[in-house]
Design an enzyme around this catalytic site. Structure first.
Site, mmCIF file in Angstrom:
data_model
loop_
_atom_site.group_PDB
_atom_site.id
_atom_site.type_symbol
_atom_site.label_atom_id
_atom_site.label_comp_id
_atom_site.label_asym_id
_atom_site.label_seq_id
_atom_site.Cartn_x
_atom_site.Cartn_y
_atom_site.Cartn_z
ATOM 1 N N GLU A 33 -4.005 6.304 -14.608
ATOM 2 C CA GLU A 33 -5.442 5.999 -14.953
ATOM 3 C C GLU A 33 -6.026 6.198 -16.384
ATOM 4 O O GLU A 33 -6.856 5.403 -16.863
ATOM 5 C CB GLU A 33 -6.402 6.467 -13.623
ATOM 6 N N LYS A 76 -12.139 5.642 -6.095
ATOM 7 C CA LYS A 76 -10.724 5.050 -6.300
ATOM 8 C C LYS A 76 -10.047 5.503 -4.858
ATOM 9 O O LYS A 76 -9.279 4.747 -4.335
ATOM 10 C CB LYS A 76 -10.016 5.538 -7.533
ATOM 11 N N ASP A 129 1.326 13.161 -8.836
ATOM 12 C CA ASP A 129 -0.025 13.055 -8.704
ATOM 13 C C ASP A 129 -0.585 14.627 -8.113
ATOM 14 O O ASP A 129 -1.664 15.017 -8.916
ATOM 15 C CB ASP A 129 -0.656 12.152 -7.678
ATOM 16 N N ASP A 145 -9.677 0.966 -4.593
ATOM 17 C CA ASP A 145 -8.421 0.501 -4.806
ATOM 18 C C ASP A 145 -7.978 -0.348 -3.639
ATOM 19 O O ASP A 145 -7.156 -1.359 -3.614
ATOM 20 C CB ASP A 145 -7.365 1.581 -5.021
ATOM 21 N N HIS A 154 -10.172 9.525 -10.744
ATOM 22 C CA HIS A 154 -10.547 10.137 -9.432
ATOM 23 C C HIS A 154 -9.932 11.758 -9.811
ATOM 24 O O HIS A 154 -10.592 12.268 -9.003
ATOM 25 C CB HIS A 154 -9.967 9.534 -8.520
ATOM 26 N N ARG A 155 -8.492 11.643 -10.018
ATOM 27 C CA ARG A 155 -7.923 12.988 -10.009
ATOM 28 C C ARG A 155 -8.466 14.063 -10.829
ATOM 29 O O ARG A 155 -8.438 15.380 -10.492
ATOM 30 C CB ARG A 155 -6.295 12.907 -9.985
ATOM 31 N N SER A 208 7.840 4.137 -10.857
ATOM 32 C CA SER A 208 8.751 3.879 -9.868
ATOM 33 C C SER A 208 8.206 2.803 -9.199
ATOM 34 O O SER A 208 8.543 2.123 -8.386
ATOM 35 C CB SER A 208 8.690 4.935 -8.664
ATOM 36 N N GLN A 209 6.729 2.236 -9.766
ATOM 37 C CA GLN A 209 5.910 1.369 -8.995
ATOM 38 C C GLN A 209 6.692 -0.132 -9.330
ATOM 39 O O GLN A 209 6.330 -0.870 -8.397
ATOM 40 C CB GLN A 209 4.499 1.275 -9.234
ATOM 41 N N ASN A 222 -8.464 -1.026 -11.550
ATOM 42 C CA ASN A 222 -7.404 -0.051 -12.147
ATOM 43 C C ASN A 222 -6.729 0.260 -11.095
ATOM 44 O O ASN A 222 -5.968 1.387 -11.024
ATOM 45 C CB ASN A 222 -8.270 0.990 -12.530
ATOM 46 N N ARG A 240 0.288 -0.651 0.472
ATOM 47 C CA ARG A 240 1.477 -1.211 0.854
ATOM 48 C C ARG A 240 1.506 -1.733 2.100
ATOM 49 O O ARG A 240 1.930 -2.998 2.435
ATOM 50 C CB ARG A 240 2.557 -0.127 0.936
#
Ligand code: DC
Length: 663
Positions: free
Chosen positions: A355, A425, A327, A52, A399-400, A178-179, A94, A30
């Site tokens: 993802e 990421k 997340d 990212d 990644h998560r 929400s993005q 991604n 952002r």
């Protein structure tokens, strides 16, 4: 970063120490976009360096922003709301945090200033919905074409030939991601010169804390958005991006979740301390702390730090609406493995459009470990098994998944993480950071030994195997060579056992990026000299020398594992090694290899002298009374006279795989 096909974590036992978190992904991208749209230069501190953010930086550079590194800080000189480049194709990997806001910003810029942009990503990005944002932009009068499937990237954004309809409220759905709202809020100030712009959210807005981050950062860039509840947002007329000069990116609160969980699971004496994010955080995922506390974590925190210890044990199973921490909630699903009872995480439908389909992925992988899992459209339930099964965890380029499943290794089983580099990421050095904090009994750390005569190619093979497995590497010959070099420099003779043993016991030897250092001197080249090798062979015949160097060699056995090469790795130093390889080659082949090696370095050499030296050294290494060179009883014998390094490697890795519990 571990750039290996898989990384095996041994069973882990406890954790303590401090981790400094990398910057937040959500804040970083952002801030980059806002700085890129602003007039003037913004100095960004502690920016996350990951896949990212690289994607966003590359896009900004293509669009004409100036980016300059100065020490730790990045100076971003923005466009001041005016397009410098009117056509571009941007590949956004991604990274949802790049795709959504860039779509909104470039659609508005192309519509008002002319332009033609194509935005694409990896295959998974083309499966992640963006239709709600496209609809909102089309209402405004932007020209957005979906180049593949309607409602999904890749997208083309171009001039529409019509004026924007910014006077009427723009409606956007808020219940999928929400993005989309974030993207509009970040971009709409570009076209707010003529009047207020209203955005109306349709449906219940999910992941509200991420919208809070957006509003907070917009304010830092001079744009105060008015809002009525979570339904209506107004960008005031005349809003313009103003660089705050300097801006600091706080640590990633979602990344903190793995270390908070680590503390709750494994910090049974001293806490795990997390630096970079704390009670003053603007990130919603900081509320993961409350969820971890509900499961039993003992937490202390202040501005910029959190300390976590194990409290209740086993952990307490919980039922939790996770809409506010989408997340970080994935970490709770793995913590559930350590709880008594069933943990139920609800209101997580957004997992399905991340993802990967994270609900499906978590369910499949948790079941592999032996847990009981029930999944629904928007929830997951996890019931642990008393004992887990070792498992090979597929990570879906997510990644998560890689990060949270690493914690399963605390339940007494080794865990294999496939494609561990996917952590790039958001947290490229995640595993390094984890390994810095965790402990396990040394017997749990896997060891692979490669012994053999001089010039058999064991060093090359062993270091290649270590690299392929992401393991530490011990070249034990270097330890004897360093002792020999030190002795030669101060004139200690090869037959003075007591003095040699003293040198060995206080050898200031350490390895820096694979190079041997004696004190502050890099001796990597000096150690390879022929006379040093010959002296090493003599020095190493003394029992007192070998004893003095034993502890140093044992200390290389560290998480995640070790590949050690030498003469007695499998017989004396690591007799319990999981795989012992004894590598040989004919004397002729070895002499020839050594010859080529020397010639390529410009050192004159003679094949028959080399062969005679080799054979003399073999005889000495094999016939000495202490730790003579010989294959361990259970060694895999490998003659590589006619094999390439790759072929030898394949044999060793196949044998290794057969001894691993991952099926
Ligand atoms: O592998 P190398 O050529 O770097 O080893 C140098 C000498 O050190 C070798 O001749 C024997 C000795 N050595 C040893 O005795 N035990 C080991 N584990 C490694 C090397």
């Amino acid at each position: 970063m571990y750039n290996v096909p898989f990384l095996d974590l041994p069973p882990l036992q406890s954790a303590a120490g401090t981790v400094r978190l990398p910057g937040s992904k959500s804040i970083s991208n952002r801030v980059l976009l806002l700085a890129g749209l602003s007039e003037g230069t913004t100095v960004v501190h502690d920016l996350l360096d990951s896949d990212d953010t690289q994607v966003m930086l590359k896009a900004l550079r293509v669009l004409g922003c100036r980016l300059e590194r100065e020490g730790e800080a990045l100076h971003v000189t923005g466009l001041g709301g005016r397009l410098a480049t009117k056509t571009a194709k941007l590949f956004l990997g991604n990274a949802g945090t790049a795709m959504r806001p860039l779509t909104a910003a470039l659609a508005l810029l192309a519509a008002t200033q002319g332009g033609d942009f194509e935005l694409s990503g990896v295959a998974r990005m083309h499966e992640r919905p963006i239709g709600d944002l496209v609809d909102a932009l089309r209402q405004l009068g932007c020209a957005v074409d979906c180049l593949g499937n309607e409602g999904y990237p890749p997208l083309r954004l171009h001039a529409s030939g019509q004026a924007l309809r910014a006077a009427q409220p723009i409606r956007v759905r808020g219940d999928v991601s929400s993005q989309f709202l974030t993207a509009l809020l970040l971009a709409l100030p570009l076209v707010a010169q003529a009047g207020d712009i209203d955005v109306e959210v349709q449906g219940d807005l999910i992941s509200k804390p991420y919208v809070e981050i957006t509003l907070n950062l917009l304010a830092r860039f001079g744009i105060v958005v008015r809002r009525e509840g979570w339904q209506r947002f107004t960008i005031p007329r005349g809003a313009a991006y103003r660089s705050p000069g300097h801006i600091h990116v706080e640590g990633d609160a979602s990344s903190a979740s793995y270390f908070i969980a680590l503390g709750a699971i494994a910090a049974d004496t001293t806490p795990v301390r997390i630096e970079g994010v704390g009670t003053d955080s603007i990130q919603g995922d900081i509320r993961f702390v409350e969820a971890a506390q509900a499961m039993g974590a003992q937490v202390a925190s202040g501005p910029g730090w959190i300390e976590v210890k194990r409290g209740r044990w086993p952990l307490k199973a919980i039922t939790l609406d996770c809409n506010h921490i989408p997340d970080a909630a994935m970490t709770l699903a793995v913590m559930a493995l350590f709880a008594s009872g069933t943990t139920r995480l609800t209101n997580i439908a957004s997992w399905r459009v991340k993802e990967t389909d994270r609900i499906a992925a978590m369910a499949i992988e948790l079941r592999k470990l032996g847990a009981g899992v029930v999944e629904g459209e928007d929830f997951i339930e996890v019931t642990p098994a008393a004992a887990l099964r070792p498992a090979s965890i597929h990570t879906y380029d997510d990644h998560r998944i890689a990060m949270c499943f690493s914690l399963a290794a605390f339940k007494g089983v080794p865990v294999r993480i496939l494609d561990p580099k996917c952590v790039g990421k958001t947290f490229p050095d995640y595993f390094e950071a984890l390994f810095d904090l965790v402990r396990t009994p040394v017997e749990s750390v896997p060891v692979l030994t490669v012994d053999g005569p001089t010039a058999s190619g064991k060093g090359t093979l062993a270091s290649a195997v270590a690299q392929a497995l992401g393991y530490h590497f011990l070249d034990s010959g270097a330890v004897y060579r360093a002792t020999a070099l030190s002795a030669m420099r101060i004139g200690v003779a090869a037959d003075d056992e007591a003095s040699l043993a003293r040198i060995a016991a206080t050898l200031p030897l350490h390895f820096v990026g694979g190079d041997a250092h004696l004190g502050s001197e890099n001796v990597a080249d000096a150690l390879r000299a022929e006379d040093v090798g010959a002296m090493a062979s003599k020095v190493s015949a003394w029992g007192a020398v070998r004893e003095a160097l034993r502890q140093l060699q044992l200390s290389f056995r560290r998480i995640p594992g070790l590949v050690a090469d030498g003469r007695d790795m499998g017989t004396v130093i690591f007799p319990g090694a999981d795989l012992k390889v004894f590598l040989t080659a004919s004397a002729a082949t070895r002499a020839e290899r050594r010859y080529k090696q020397l010639i390529s370095k410009g050192i004159p050499a003679n094949i028959s002298t080399l062969r005679a030296d080799l054979e003399a050294r073999d005889a000495r290494d094999q016939n000495r009374s202490v730790s003579p060179l010989k294959p361990a009883q259970d060694a895999l014998l490998l003659d590589n006279s006619a094999l390439t390094v790759e072929a030898s490697m394949e044999q060793v890795l196949t044998a290794w795989e057969q001894r691993r519990p991952f099926g």
